[in-house]
Motif scaffolding. Structure first.
Motif, PDB file in Angstrom:
ATOM      1  N   VAL A  99      42.179  66.682  39.063  1.00  0.00           N
ATOM      2  CA  VAL A  99      43.290  67.045  39.003  1.00  0.00           C
ATOM      3  C   VAL A  99      44.297  65.992  38.589  1.00  0.00           C
ATOM      4  CG1 VAL A  99      45.457  67.119  41.053  1.00  0.00           C
ATOM      5  CG2 VAL A  99      43.066  68.278  41.352  1.00  0.00           C
ATOM      6  N   SER A 100      44.148  64.724  38.724  1.00  0.00           N
ATOM      7  CA  SER A 100      44.877  63.560  38.133  1.00  0.00           C
ATOM      8  C   SER A 100      44.816  63.607  36.486  1.00  0.00           C
ATOM      9  CB  SER A 100      44.427  62.276  38.843  1.00  0.00           C
ATOM     10  OG  SER A 100      45.074  61.016  38.221  1.00  0.00           O
ATOM     11  N   ILE A 101      43.800  63.731  36.195  1.00  0.00           N
ATOM     12  CA  ILE A 101      43.468  63.683  34.547  1.00  0.00           C
ATOM     13  C   ILE A 101      44.353  64.906  33.762  1.00  0.00           C
ATOM     14  CG2 ILE A 101      41.826  63.537  32.752  1.00  0.00           C
ATOM     15  CD1 ILE A 101      40.046  61.761  34.373  1.00  0.00           C
ATOM     16  N   ASN A 102      43.849  65.974  34.344  1.00  0.00           N
ATOM     17  CA  ASN A 102      44.251  67.142  33.486  1.00  0.00           C
ATOM     18  C   ASN A 102      45.910  67.149  33.862  1.00  0.00           C
ATOM     19  OD1 ASN A 102      41.887  68.700  32.399  1.00  0.00           O
ATOM     20  ND2 ASN A 102      41.280  68.112  34.172  1.00  0.00           N
ATOM     21  N   SER A 103      46.574  66.891  35.093  1.00  0.00           N
ATOM     22  CA  SER A 103      47.769  66.874  35.209  1.00  0.00           C
ATOM     23  C   SER A 103      48.626  65.827  34.205  1.00  0.00           C
ATOM     24  CB  SER A 103      48.127  66.739  36.618  1.00  0.00           C
ATOM     25  OG  SER A 103      47.611  67.517  37.432  1.00  0.00           O
ATOM     26  N   THR A 104      48.020  64.844  33.982  1.00  0.00           N
ATOM     27  CA  THR A 104      48.597  63.628  33.313  1.00  0.00           C
ATOM     28  C   THR A 104      48.668  64.127  31.815  1.00  0.00           C
ATOM     29  OG1 THR A 104      47.964  61.732  34.921  1.00  0.00           O
ATOM     30  CG2 THR A 104      48.228  61.354  32.455  1.00  0.00           C
ATOM     31  N   MET A 105      47.361  64.563  31.346  1.00  0.00           N
ATOM     32  CA  MET A 105      47.465  65.103  29.799  1.00  0.00           C
ATOM     33  C   MET A 105      48.469  66.249  29.579  1.00  0.00           C
ATOM     34  SD  MET A 105      43.327  65.384  29.768  1.00  0.00           S
ATOM     35  CE  MET A 105      43.526  66.984  28.673  1.00  0.00           C
ATOM     36  N   LEU A 106      48.487  67.297  30.674  1.00  0.00           N
ATOM     37  CA  LEU A 106      49.501  68.490  30.429  1.00  0.00           C
ATOM     38  C   LEU A 106      50.830  67.742  30.344  1.00  0.00           C
ATOM     39  CD1 LEU A 106      50.509  71.306  29.779  1.00  0.00           C
ATOM     40  CD2 LEU A 106      50.012  71.586  32.162  1.00  0.00           C
ATOM     41  N   ASN A 107      51.215  67.155  31.272  1.00  0.00           N
ATOM     42  CA  ASN A 107      52.601  66.371  31.583  1.00  0.00           C
ATOM     43  C   ASN A 107      53.076  65.463  30.564  1.00  0.00           C
ATOM     44  OD1 ASN A 107      55.015  66.017  33.600  1.00  0.00           O
ATOM     45  ND2 ASN A 107      54.358  63.830  33.367  1.00  0.00           N
ATOM     46  N   ASN A 108      52.252  64.792  30.051  1.00  0.00           N
ATOM     47  CA  ASN A 108      52.441  63.832  28.621  1.00  0.00           C
ATOM     48  C   ASN A 108      53.066  64.804  27.592  1.00  0.00           C
ATOM     49  OD1 ASN A 108      51.856  61.486  30.062  1.00  0.00           O
ATOM     50  ND2 ASN A 108      49.930  61.246  28.994  1.00  0.00           N
ATOM     51  N   VAL A 109      52.301  65.644  27.267  1.00  0.00           N
ATOM     52  CA  VAL A 109      52.426  66.643  26.105  1.00  0.00           C
ATOM     53  C   VAL A 109      53.801  67.169  26.240  1.00  0.00           C
ATOM     54  CG1 VAL A 109      51.712  68.790  24.816  1.00  0.00           C
ATOM     55  CG2 VAL A 109      50.098  66.745  25.290  1.00  0.00           C
ATOM     56  N   PRO A 136      36.390  74.370  43.774  1.00  0.00           N
ATOM     57  CA  PRO A 136      35.766  73.346  42.821  1.00  0.00           C
ATOM     58  C   PRO A 136      34.095  73.592  42.940  1.00  0.00           C
ATOM     59  CG  PRO A 136      36.829  72.165  44.572  1.00  0.00           C
ATOM     60  CD  PRO A 136      37.186  73.515  44.884  1.00  0.00           C
ATOM     61  N   ILE A 137      33.513  74.357  42.586  1.00  0.00           N
ATOM     62  CA  ILE A 137      32.175  74.715  42.757  1.00  0.00           C
ATOM     63  C   ILE A 137      31.277  73.664  41.935  1.00  0.00           C
ATOM     64  CG2 ILE A 137      32.440  76.987  42.750  1.00  0.00           C
ATOM     65  CD1 ILE A 137      31.707  77.580  39.972  1.00  0.00           C
ATOM     66  N   PHE A 138      31.768  72.875  41.214  1.00  0.00           N
ATOM     67  CA  PHE A 138      30.973  71.677  40.275  1.00  0.00           C
ATOM     68  C   PHE A 138      31.172  70.508  41.031  1.00  0.00           C
ATOM     69  CE2 PHE A 138      31.794  74.865  36.746  1.00  0.00           C
ATOM     70  CZ  PHE A 138      30.685  75.478  36.866  1.00  0.00           C
ATOM     71  N   ASP A 139      31.911  70.399  42.179  1.00  0.00           N
ATOM     72  CA  ASP A 139      31.939  69.107  42.801  1.00  0.00           C
ATOM     73  C   ASP A 139      31.113  68.706  44.011  1.00  0.00           C
ATOM     74  OD1 ASP A 139      32.964  66.789  44.423  1.00  0.00           O
ATOM     75  OD2 ASP A 139      35.115  67.058  44.178  1.00  0.00           O
ATOM     76  N   ASN A 164      42.133  71.230  43.330  1.00  0.00           N
ATOM     77  CA  ASN A 164      42.015  72.349  42.465  1.00  0.00           C
ATOM     78  C   ASN A 164      42.854  72.149  41.374  1.00  0.00           C
ATOM     79  OD1 ASN A 164      41.346  74.455  40.334  1.00  0.00           O
ATOM     80  ND2 ASN A 164      40.660  75.752  42.222  1.00  0.00           N
ATOM     81  N   PHE A 165      42.345  71.405  40.224  1.00  0.00           N
ATOM     82  CA  PHE A 165      43.268  71.064  39.012  1.00  0.00           C
ATOM     83  C   PHE A 165      44.115  72.383  38.392  1.00  0.00           C
ATOM     84  CE2 PHE A 165      39.545  71.468  36.056  1.00  0.00           C
ATOM     85  CZ  PHE A 165      40.457  71.994  34.860  1.00  0.00           C
ATOM     86  N   TYR A 166      43.380  73.515  38.557  1.00  0.00           N
ATOM     87  CA  TYR A 166      44.092  74.688  38.272  1.00  0.00           C
ATOM     88  C   TYR A 166      45.480  74.700  38.902  1.00  0.00           C
ATOM     89  CZ  TYR A 166      39.733  76.365  35.735  1.00  0.00           C
ATOM     90  OH  TYR A 166      38.741  76.258  35.016  1.00  0.00           O
TER      91      TYR A 166
END
Length: 375
Positions: A99-109, A136-139, A164-166
Motif C-alpha cells: 500500500v505504502s510503496i505503490n501509493s507513493t509511486m503513483l502519487n509522485n508521478v 491480499p492472497i500472497f500476504d 489492499n494497495f488496489y
C-alpha cells in the motif's frame, strides 16, 4: 464516443511489463481518422534488448519511489502528457508495505505532472486485478484468514476488510476528480510477453516445461485436483490494452471500474494439454491418488539448469528467480474456487474485446520465442 485528437500523448509507466508492451504496440497502431499516439514509455531499469524501441517516442528510466528522481525525469514532459497508463507495481510480502510503496509511486508521478502550470493531463488509466475480490492472497500473515467474494466476480462488489494497495490506488486517482477522469481495469491472470513482469505465469510455466524437457523429467501438473477440473479465466495483454485505450477515449467509460478478461473460461487440464503440444513434451494425466510433489522447491534448485538452457540456445540473459513467480503460481494452482470474472458491465458499456485463451497462449509462447526469452 469522444474521439481523441492526434495530439494525444501517453505516458506508460511500466512499459516493459506484459501490459505495458501491449499498450505501446496498440497505441502505435494507426487508428483512422486519428494518428498514432505519441508515446513516452517509462520503467525502473534501462530498456531491455528484446524491447522494440520504435514502440515509444522516448524511453524514460526512472525511480517513481524517489520524488527528486521523478521530478528530474518526468518534469520535462509534464506539459505534453494527456493520458497516464499506470501498469507499474512493486510487491512485497506485506500488503501494508505494498500500500505504502505503490501509493507513493503513483502519487509522485501524478503530483509532478499536475504541478506543471501548462499541464494537459486529462485521464488516468489504472490497472489492478482480481485481488480486489479476493484480498491480499500472497500476504503470508493473512493466510487462511481471507474471506473472498463469490465468483463470478463483479465490479459492484463491496471492498473487503483487508489492506489492499488496489483500493489505495483507486482512491488516489479518484481524488483528482473532477479535474481528471480515470478508469480502473481489473485484470485476471495476465498472459503476455516480457521478462520483467512481477507475475508472469506463462513465462514461469515455460521455464518449468523447458527445464523438464532439458533434463528428461515429466512435465507434471503441480496444482490440485480442483483447479485441474474447474474453471479459470485469463486476460490477454492485448485485450487489456484495447480496453484501457477504449476507456481513455470514451466518455461513457470515464470514472468507471471494469473487469477485463478474455471472455472465455478454461480448465487447467485443457490448458495443460495445450502447453504440452506447444512445448513438445509428453502429456502426463493428473494422478488423483498421487501425493503432491514439491515442485516449487524442485524448481528453486534448478537455477543453474536454466542458465545452461539460456547459454545453449543463445537466449536473452535472464536469471530464473527474476523471471518466474513460483510461489504465486502455486497459490493460483491451489485455489479452492473457480476464478472467473463477469464481463457483463464491460459489454454493457460498449467494449467487446475478446480472445480465445488457448489460442492466445500459443501465440504468446511464440512471441516469447521470437524475443529470445525462451527457446
Amino acid at each position: 464516443m469522444a474521439q481523441e485528437s492526434s495530439s494525444s500523448v501517453a505516458l506508460i509507466v511500466g512499459v516493459t511489463g506484459m501490459a505495458g508492451l501491449s499498450l505501446a504496440e496498440a497505441l502505435k497502431k494507426p487508428r483512422p481518422p486519428n494518428s498514432p499516439w505519441k508515446v513516452y514509455g517509462a520503467a525502473r531499469r534501462p530498456m531491455p534488448g528484446w524491447f522494440d524501441s520504435s514502440l515509444v517516442n522516448h524511453y524514460i528510466p526512472f525511480d517513481a519511489l524517489d520524488l527528486q528522481n521523478t521530478i528530474q525525469n518526468i518534469s520535462p514532459i509534464s506539459h505534453e502528457v494527456t493520458h497516464v497508463f499506470w501498469v507499474a507495481l512493486q510487491v512485497h510480502e506485506s500488503e501494508q508495505i505494498n500500500v505504502s510503496i505503490n501509493s507513493t509511486m503513483l502519487n509522485n508521478v501524478l503530483s509532478v505532472l499536475k504541478s506543471d502550470t501548462l499541464s494537459r493531463l486529462r485521464h488516468i488509466s489504472l490497472q489492478t486485478g482480481t485481488k480486489h475480490y479476493m484480498g491480499p492472497i500472497f500476504d503470508p500473515s493473512l493466510a487462511g484468514q481471507l474471506v473472498r467474494h463469490e465468483p463470478p466476480f463483479q465490479e459492484d462488489s463491496p471492498r473487503l476488510p483487508y489492506p489492499n494497495f488496489y483500493y489505495a490506488l483507486e482512491d488516489l486517482v479518484a481524488s483528482y476528480s473532477p479535474a481528471l477522469t480515470y478508469s480502473v481495469h481489473r485484470s485476471s491472470i495476465i498472459i503476455g510477453a516480457s521478462s520483467r513482469s512481477v507475475y508472469n505465469l506463462l513465462l514461469t510455466l515455460a521455464v518449468y516445461a523447458n527445464i523438464c524437457k532439458h533434463q528428461g523429467l515429466p512435465f507434471k501438473y503441480p496444482g490440485s485436483r480442483y483447479t485441474w477440473e474447474h474453471f479459470c479465466d485469463m486476460s490477454d495483454a492485448r485485450v487489456l490494452a484495447e480496453q484501457q485505450i477504449w476507456a481513455a477515449v470514451t466518455d461513457k467509460a470515464k470514472n468507471q471500474a471494469f473487469n477485463c478478461t478474455n471472455g472465455d473460461v478454461f480448465t487447467w487440464k485443457s490448458l495443460w494439454m495445450e502447453l504440452c503440444k506447444v512445448f513438445e513434451v509428453e502429456f502426463v494425466p493428473f494422478d488423483h491418488e498421487r501425493e503432491e510433489f514439491d515442485w516449487v522447491g524442485m524448481m528453486k534448485r534448478r537455477g543453474q539448469v536454466w542458465d545452461e538452457i539460456v547459454e545453449r540456445h543463445g537466449l536473452y540473459r535472464t536469471k530464473m528467480e527474476e523471471i518466474t513467480c513460483l510461489d504465486a503460481l502455486n497459490v493460483v494452482l491451489h485455489f479452492e474456487f473457480q476464478h472467473v470474472c463477469s464481463m457483463n458491465k464491460s459489454r454493457e458499456f460498449g467494449f467487446h474485446g475478446f480472445a480465445d485463451t488457448l489460442k492466445s497462449m500459443r501465440m504468446w509462447v511464440g512471441k516469447l520465442r521470437d524475443m529470445k526469452i525462451i527457446p
